[in-house]
Design a protein around this motif. Structure first.
Motif, short mmCIF file in Angstrom:
data_model
loop_
_atom_site.label_atom_id
_atom_site.label_comp_id
_atom_site.label_asym_id
_atom_site.label_seq_id
_atom_site.Cartn_x
_atom_site.Cartn_y
_atom_site.Cartn_z
N TYR A 172 0.86 -1.18 0.00
CA TYR A 172 0.00 0.00 0.00
C TYR A 172 0.89 1.23 0.00
CZ TYR A 172 -2.90 -3.75 1.82
OH TYR A 172 -3.53 -4.94 1.98
N TYR A 173 0.48 2.28 -0.73
CA TYR A 173 1.30 3.47 -0.86
C TYR A 173 0.46 4.73 -0.75
CZ TYR A 173 4.76 0.25 -2.74
OH TYR A 173 5.63 -0.79 -2.89
N ALA A 174 1.05 5.76 -0.18
CA ALA A 174 0.46 7.08 -0.22
C ALA A 174 0.59 7.63 -1.64
CB ALA A 174 1.17 8.01 0.76
N ASP A 175 -0.34 8.45 -2.05
CA ASP A 175 -0.30 9.01 -3.40
C ASP A 175 0.99 9.79 -3.65
OD1 ASP A 175 -3.87 9.76 -3.64
OD2 ASP A 175 -2.75 7.92 -4.02
N SER A 176 1.53 10.38 -2.61
CA SER A 176 2.71 11.23 -2.76
C SER A 176 3.96 10.44 -3.15
CB SER A 176 2.96 12.00 -1.47
OG SER A 176 3.12 11.12 -0.38
N VAL A 177 3.95 9.13 -2.93
CA VAL A 177 5.14 8.33 -3.22
C VAL A 177 4.88 7.23 -4.23
CG1 VAL A 177 6.02 8.81 -0.91
CG2 VAL A 177 4.85 6.64 -1.36
N LYS A 178 3.63 7.04 -4.61
CA LYS A 178 3.28 5.96 -5.53
C LYS A 178 4.05 6.11 -6.84
CE LYS A 178 -0.96 4.84 -5.17
NZ LYS A 178 -2.43 4.88 -5.26
N GLY A 179 4.65 5.02 -7.27
CA GLY A 179 5.43 5.04 -8.49
C GLY A 179 6.89 5.39 -8.28
N ARG A 180 7.23 5.90 -7.10
CA ARG A 180 8.62 6.26 -6.81
C ARG A 180 9.21 5.36 -5.72
NH1 ARG A 180 9.79 11.17 -4.55
NH2 ARG A 180 7.79 11.35 -3.49
N PHE A 181 8.41 4.98 -4.76
CA PHE A 181 8.88 4.17 -3.63
C PHE A 181 8.35 2.74 -3.76
CE2 PHE A 181 9.36 7.77 -0.24
CZ PHE A 181 10.12 8.50 -1.13
N TYR A 190 12.06 -3.22 3.99
CA TYR A 190 12.83 -2.31 3.14
C TYR A 190 11.91 -1.23 2.54
CZ TYR A 190 16.07 -6.25 3.23
OH TYR A 190 16.90 -7.27 3.63
N LEU A 191 12.54 -0.13 2.20
CA LEU A 191 11.86 0.89 1.42
C LEU A 191 12.84 1.42 0.38
CD1 LEU A 191 9.17 2.48 1.12
CD2 LEU A 191 10.27 4.33 2.43
N GLN A 192 12.62 1.07 -0.86
CA GLN A 192 13.42 1.58 -1.96
C GLN A 192 12.81 2.90 -2.41
OE1 GLN A 192 16.31 0.37 -3.48
NE2 GLN A 192 16.28 2.33 -4.56
N ASN A 211 13.13 5.99 -4.98
CA ASN A 211 13.70 6.51 -6.22
C ASN A 211 13.11 7.89 -6.51
OD1 ASN A 211 15.05 4.04 -6.56
ND2 ASN A 211 13.36 3.19 -7.75
N SER A 212 13.78 8.61 -7.38
CA SER A 212 13.30 9.94 -7.80
C SER A 212 12.97 10.81 -6.59
CB SER A 212 12.06 9.79 -8.70
OG SER A 212 12.35 9.00 -9.83
N LEU A 213 13.88 10.85 -5.65
CA LEU A 213 13.63 11.62 -4.44
C LEU A 213 13.53 13.10 -4.75
CD1 LEU A 213 15.89 9.57 -2.06
CD2 LEU A 213 13.51 10.18 -1.59
N LYS A 214 12.66 13.77 -4.01
CA LYS A 214 12.40 15.19 -4.22
C LYS A 214 12.77 15.96 -2.96
CE LYS A 214 8.30 14.04 -6.99
NZ LYS A 214 6.84 14.23 -7.12
N SER A 215 13.06 17.21 -3.13
CA SER A 215 13.42 18.05 -1.98
C SER A 215 12.26 18.16 -0.99
CB SER A 215 13.86 19.43 -2.44
OG SER A 215 12.84 20.03 -3.21
N GLU A 216 11.06 17.99 -1.47
CA GLU A 216 9.89 18.10 -0.58
C GLU A 216 9.57 16.79 0.15
OE1 GLU A 216 9.91 18.75 -3.84
OE2 GLU A 216 8.03 18.10 -4.82
N ASP A 217 10.30 15.71 -0.14
CA ASP A 217 10.10 14.48 0.63
C ASP A 217 10.57 14.73 2.05
OD1 ASP A 217 11.00 12.55 -2.24
OD2 ASP A 217 9.03 12.63 -1.28
N ARG A 218 9.70 14.43 2.99
CA ARG A 218 9.99 14.72 4.41
C ARG A 218 11.20 13.93 4.86
NH1 ARG A 218 4.06 15.47 7.24
NH2 ARG A 218 3.14 16.70 5.54
N PRO A 219 12.00 14.48 5.78
CA PRO A 219 13.33 13.93 6.03
C PRO A 219 13.47 12.79 7.04
CG PRO A 219 13.05 15.98 7.23
CD PRO A 219 11.81 15.78 6.41
N LEU A 220 12.54 12.60 7.95
CA LEU A 220 12.74 11.61 9.00
C LEU A 220 11.80 10.43 8.77
CD1 LEU A 220 14.41 11.05 11.50
CD2 LEU A 220 12.65 12.19 12.86
N TYR A 221 12.37 9.25 8.59
CA TYR A 221 11.59 8.06 8.26
C TYR A 221 11.60 7.06 9.42
CZ TYR A 221 11.17 9.64 3.49
OH TYR A 221 10.84 10.38 2.37
N TYR A 222 10.41 6.65 9.81
CA TYR A 222 10.23 5.69 10.89
C TYR A 222 9.68 4.38 10.33
CZ TYR A 222 10.57 9.68 14.08
OH TYR A 222 10.99 10.79 14.76
#
Length: 122
Positions: free
Chosen positions: A58-67, A79-81, A83-94
């Motif tokens: 399952y994916y959030a719309d903001s990352v679908k197709g990239r993660f 794991y979380l792959q 790709n195509s990271l953007k500057s607006e991708d939030r920085p802290l991942y839990y």
């Protein structure tokens, strides 16, 4: 239950990173796991989830197709792959775990890791 994330770092826009989450005390194959991210001063944003038994993702719309989320049940690792990271991708991942749950969109998680930092900057 202990969840330990790794793989964060700094990457340029358009770049890729792969996050890992090693789980102990959590039974892969019978619960849901996922990734949630956060930025300073903002609320948490659910990113992706997986049913560790069926492998449904399952994916959030903001990352679908990239993660891409995946798991290795034999290694008890999530794991979380990214790709195509953007500057607006939030920085802290839990990394988060849902004991006995089926994953799904933004479920209530029971367990949390300490977080790993992802910085997207040119």
């Amino acid at each position: 239950v202990q969840l330990v994330e790794s793989g964060g770092g700094m990457v340029q826009p358009g770049g890729s990173l792969r996050l890992s989450c090693a789980a102990s005390g959590f039974t892969f194959g019978s619960g849901g796991m996922g990734w949630v991210r956060q930025a300073p001063g903002k609320g948490p944003e659910w990113v992706s989830g997986i049913n560790t038994g069926t492998g449904s993702t399952y994916y959030a719309d903001s990352v679908k197709g990239r993660f891409t989320i995946s798991r290795d049940n034999a290694k008890n690792t999530l794991y979380l792959q990214m790709n195509s990271l953007k500057s607006e991708d939030r920085p802290l991942y839990y990394c988060a775990g849902q004991m006995g749950g089926g994953g799904g969109f933004a479920p209530q998680y029971d367990y949390w890791g300490q977080g790993t930092q992802v910085t997207v900057s040119s």
